[in-house]
Each structure stands twice: as structure tokens, then as C-alpha cells.
Design a protein around this motif. Structure first.
Motif, mmCIF file in Angstrom:
data_model
loop_
_atom_site.group_PDB
_atom_site.id
_atom_site.type_symbol
_atom_site.label_atom_id
_atom_site.label_comp_id
_atom_site.label_asym_id
_atom_site.label_seq_id
_atom_site.Cartn_x
_atom_site.Cartn_y
_atom_site.Cartn_z
ATOM 1 N N ALA A 127 9.794 -1.754 11.438
ATOM 2 C CA ALA A 127 10.016 -0.748 10.781
ATOM 3 C C ALA A 127 11.665 -0.088 11.347
ATOM 4 O O ALA A 127 12.205 0.473 10.855
ATOM 5 C CB ALA A 127 9.201 0.606 11.447
ATOM 6 N N MET A 144 3.232 2.712 7.376
ATOM 7 C CA MET A 144 3.594 3.537 6.501
ATOM 8 C C MET A 144 2.706 4.002 5.467
ATOM 9 O O MET A 144 2.433 5.511 5.280
ATOM 10 C CB MET A 144 4.890 3.324 5.725
ATOM 11 N N LEU A 178 6.909 8.172 6.639
ATOM 12 C CA LEU A 178 8.073 6.974 7.040
ATOM 13 C C LEU A 178 8.546 7.517 8.639
ATOM 14 O O LEU A 178 8.963 8.599 8.564
ATOM 15 C CB LEU A 178 8.861 6.942 5.843
ATOM 16 N N LEU A 200 13.046 1.636 4.292
ATOM 17 C CA LEU A 200 11.552 1.993 4.155
ATOM 18 C C LEU A 200 11.575 2.723 2.648
ATOM 19 O O LEU A 200 12.510 3.335 2.196
ATOM 20 C CB LEU A 200 11.047 2.819 5.422
ATOM 21 N N ASP A 211 14.833 11.184 7.059
ATOM 22 C CA ASP A 211 13.940 10.972 5.898
ATOM 23 C C ASP A 211 14.385 12.195 4.757
ATOM 24 O O ASP A 211 14.978 13.193 5.011
ATOM 25 C CB ASP A 211 12.499 11.495 6.234
ATOM 26 N N LEU A 263 8.209 4.760 0.305
ATOM 27 C CA LEU A 263 7.116 5.129 0.093
ATOM 28 C C LEU A 263 6.809 5.833 -1.351
ATOM 29 O O LEU A 263 7.350 6.770 -1.367
ATOM 30 C CB LEU A 263 6.458 6.060 1.279
ATOM 31 N N SER A 273 3.944 1.157 -0.344
ATOM 32 C CA SER A 273 4.795 1.321 0.787
ATOM 33 C C SER A 273 5.646 -0.095 0.772
ATOM 34 O O SER A 273 5.040 -1.144 0.686
ATOM 35 C CB SER A 273 4.221 1.454 2.161
#
Length: 344
Positions: free
Chosen positions: A151, A126, A132, A156, A28, A158, A217
Motif C-alpha cells: 500500500a 482496502m 484506502l 490505490l 484521500d 476503490l 479494489s
């Protein structure tokens, strides 16, 4: 205009092409996105982002519609309902995605509604947890096995916002994945510009609360589709970011520039043979070189199978830049040249 502060979180999927979701490592990145005087979004990767706010669970009457144009059935995070995207909302996203791919000479992708349930469930997980993960634990709110599968094979994103805010439009979603928050990892860009990508699906859970706060999201499926897709008829010699005439609202000078030689699917010998280890990069403006730094390369076999990237200082809107890449081994050519211009 009211200042709006957003927290943007990107989760990077880094599997080999077709790798199962359970083996995807999690990586992340966090940045803050803030509104500038010119209404452009400026990315500040070194700015310490506050933790994403955890919203209370409001009653159904205590939330507002995210956008009347997005949903035929609105999502409700408190009730773990992902909502249903309108058909034209799905089409608009694919159009934005294909506009980006067209700038790089890539064939368009089609929307595959067979994956709608998985990506919608993933987007709900999420949004409900304001976090995430490509492998969300079953302890997370609104967790489902279907959402966890979605996922694991998707880009992804957010966004959380305070103030008078609205969900990002489709071109913004694509731009955020492409710019990568100005960070060093380029996985989202690599999946979007995968020359062998032929289809996708979108999950989107956006909800606005009475105080104007937003949670938004987005989940874009990028691999692990069922069945084998045919080779695209349209394959460029290389993929560079940016290249040609490139719109300013899809670009950030803080982002890494990148280059890929298209020689074969990820995992094949031709793709793995491209060697950037001695590559030299020159970026010039009317013959005057700009400072190039932080050159990096890999053959990690996901999305774009090989990738050379770098940073360059002093880029300006409206200028035409020439890029020369040399000392490349294992590719059809040892030297490549192209130009780009960032335009309003």
C-alpha cells in the motif's frame, strides 16, 4: 438500463522518488461516479459521496464470482483470501497502461511479478475495510505487513457499487487514476506518466454479492522497486495531458489539464530548476481563446518531477485545440506549443 451508482475513492501517494513507504503522507479524495444516459461515466467531484458500504461477512456460498476472466483463484474477502489474478489479466492491465503511456511518447513498462504478493495483500486490505490508506493500521481487517508495504508504494483505487454492476475494465482503471475524480491533486496521473517508470505490478480484489453490490479494489505499484532500473531509451521533450488525438473514454472535461518538462529524474538539479511561477497558458479553438483558470505549479519530485496544471472551460469532442505555454524559466525552451483533440 438499470442506473448504477458507484463510490470512487482515490488514495494519493506523494513521496519523493524512492522514498520509503513509512513516510508517505495520506491524502484521500472522494467523488461519486454515476452512469449517464449515453453510458459514459461522468465525474462529479463536488457531489457529496455517501460513505462506502460496509459489507457483512457472507459465507462462501453467498458471494458470486467477480469475473471469470480475472482470476485463477477467486478472492474471498470474508476469509481474507486475496485470490490469484490470471496471467492474461495482468497482461491486459499492462497493455492498457502502456496504451496510455504511448499516447504521450513514453516507453512501455514491464510487469514485475516479484511484487504480486504485496500488491494483492494491499488490495485485500482496502477491499476488506472499504477504505484506502498508504499506511493501513494493523487493526484493519485482513492486515498483513506485506499488504502494508504494498500500500505504501502504490496507486490505490476503490470502487463500490450497488445494482447490477461489474468490475471496471483495465482501461477504466487507468482512466480513473488519470482523471483524478476531477480534483486538484494529480499524483496518480504523475506516477502513470512517470517517464522513468519501467515496471509495475497489479493487485486486484473484486467481489460481487448476491444483491449485485460490488466491491473492487485495485493497487498499482509505482515506486520503491528493488535495484536500479536503466534509463529509458525513449524520453519525450515534454508530457502534456491530453495531447494529440485522445480518446473520449479516457478523458473528462472536469479534470485538470497538465504539462511537464522532461529534463531529468526527480530529485536532480535539472528537474528542480524548471520554474512555472510566471507561466502563461493559452488554449484556443481555431484562434479563439478559451477561458483558462486555476493555474497551479510545483516541483514536488515524485512521478513527473515538475507539473503545471490548469482548468479550461468549453472543451468539446471533435475540436482541435492549440495550447501555448510561455514565460517558462529554467527549461530548455521558454515557450512550448502542442495540440489535442478529444475523439470518439
Amino acid at each position: 438500463m438499470m442506473a448504477v451508482v458507484l463510490a470512487l475513492i482515490l488514495a494519493l501517494a506523494r513521496p519523493a522518488h524512492g522514498q520509503v513507504a513509512e513516510t508517505i503522507p495520506e491524502a484521500d479524495e472522494e467523488v461519486e461516479v454515476f452512469e449517464t444516459a449515453g453510458d459514459d461515466f461522468a465525474l462529479a467531484p463536488d457531489f457529496a459521496a455517501d460513505p462506502a458500504p460496509v459489507f457483512s461477512e457472507p459465507a462462501r456460498a453467498d458471494r458470486r464470482m467477480a469475473s471469470p476472466g480475472l482470476y485463477s483463484a477467486e478472492p474471498d474477502i470474508a476469509r481474507c483470501e486475496p485470490g490469484t489474478l490470471r496471467n492474461d489479466a495482468r497482461a491486459n492491465f499492462v497493455n492498457a497502461l502502456n496504451a496510455e503511456r504511448a499516447r504521450h511518447g513514453l516507453a512501455p513498462v514491464a510487469y514485475d511479478a516479484a511484487w504480486d504478493r504485496e500488491v494483492a495483500a494491499a488490495a485485500l486490505i482496502m477491499a476488506a475495510n472499504t477504505s484506502l490508506s498508504h499506511a493501513p493500521p494493523s487493526s484493519w481487517r485482513c492486515w498483513t505487513a506485506s499488504g502494508a508495504r504494498g500500500a505504501g508504494s502504490s496507486n490505490l483505487l476503490l470502487n463500490t457499487a450497488s445494482g447490477d454492476s461489474a468490475p471496471a475494465d483495465d482501461a477504466d482503471l487507468v482512466a480513473q487514476w488519470m482523471i483524478e475524480g476531477g480534483g486538484d491533486e494529480l499524483g496518480h496521473r504523475r506516477w502513470i506518466l512517470d517517464p522513468y517508470l519501467t515496471r509495475t505490478a497489479l493487485g486486484r480484489v473484486a467481489q460481487i454479492y448476491p444483491d449485485g453490490s460490488l466491491i473492487d479494489s485495485a493497487v498499482m505499484k509505482v515506486f520503491d522497486f528493488s535495484g536500479d532500473d536503466p534509463l529509458p531509451a525513449q524520453l519525450p521533450e515534454f508530457i502534456a495531458w491530453p495531447q494529440g488525438v485522445y480518446p473520449r473514454n479516457q478523458f473528462s472535461p472536469d479534470a485538470r489539464l497538465s504539462f511537464t518538462v522532461v529534463t531529468g529524474r526527480p530529485g536532480t538539479g535539472d528537474a528542480a530548476a524548471v520554474d512555472f511561477s510566471r507561466a502563461q497558458v493559452t488554449v484556443s479553438d481555431s484562434g479563439s481563446p478559451l477561458a483558462v483558470s486555476a493555474i497551479a505549479d510545483d516541483n514536488e519530485d515524485y512521478g513527473m518531477a515538475n507539473c503545471l496544471s490548469w482548468r479550461v472551460a468549453g472543451l468539446q469532442t471533435g475540436r482541435r485545440y492549440a495550447v501555448t505555454l510561455s514565460a517558462i524559466r529554467g527549461a530548455p525552451r521558454e515557450r512550448y506549443t502542442y495540440t489535442f483533440r478529444i475523439t470518439d
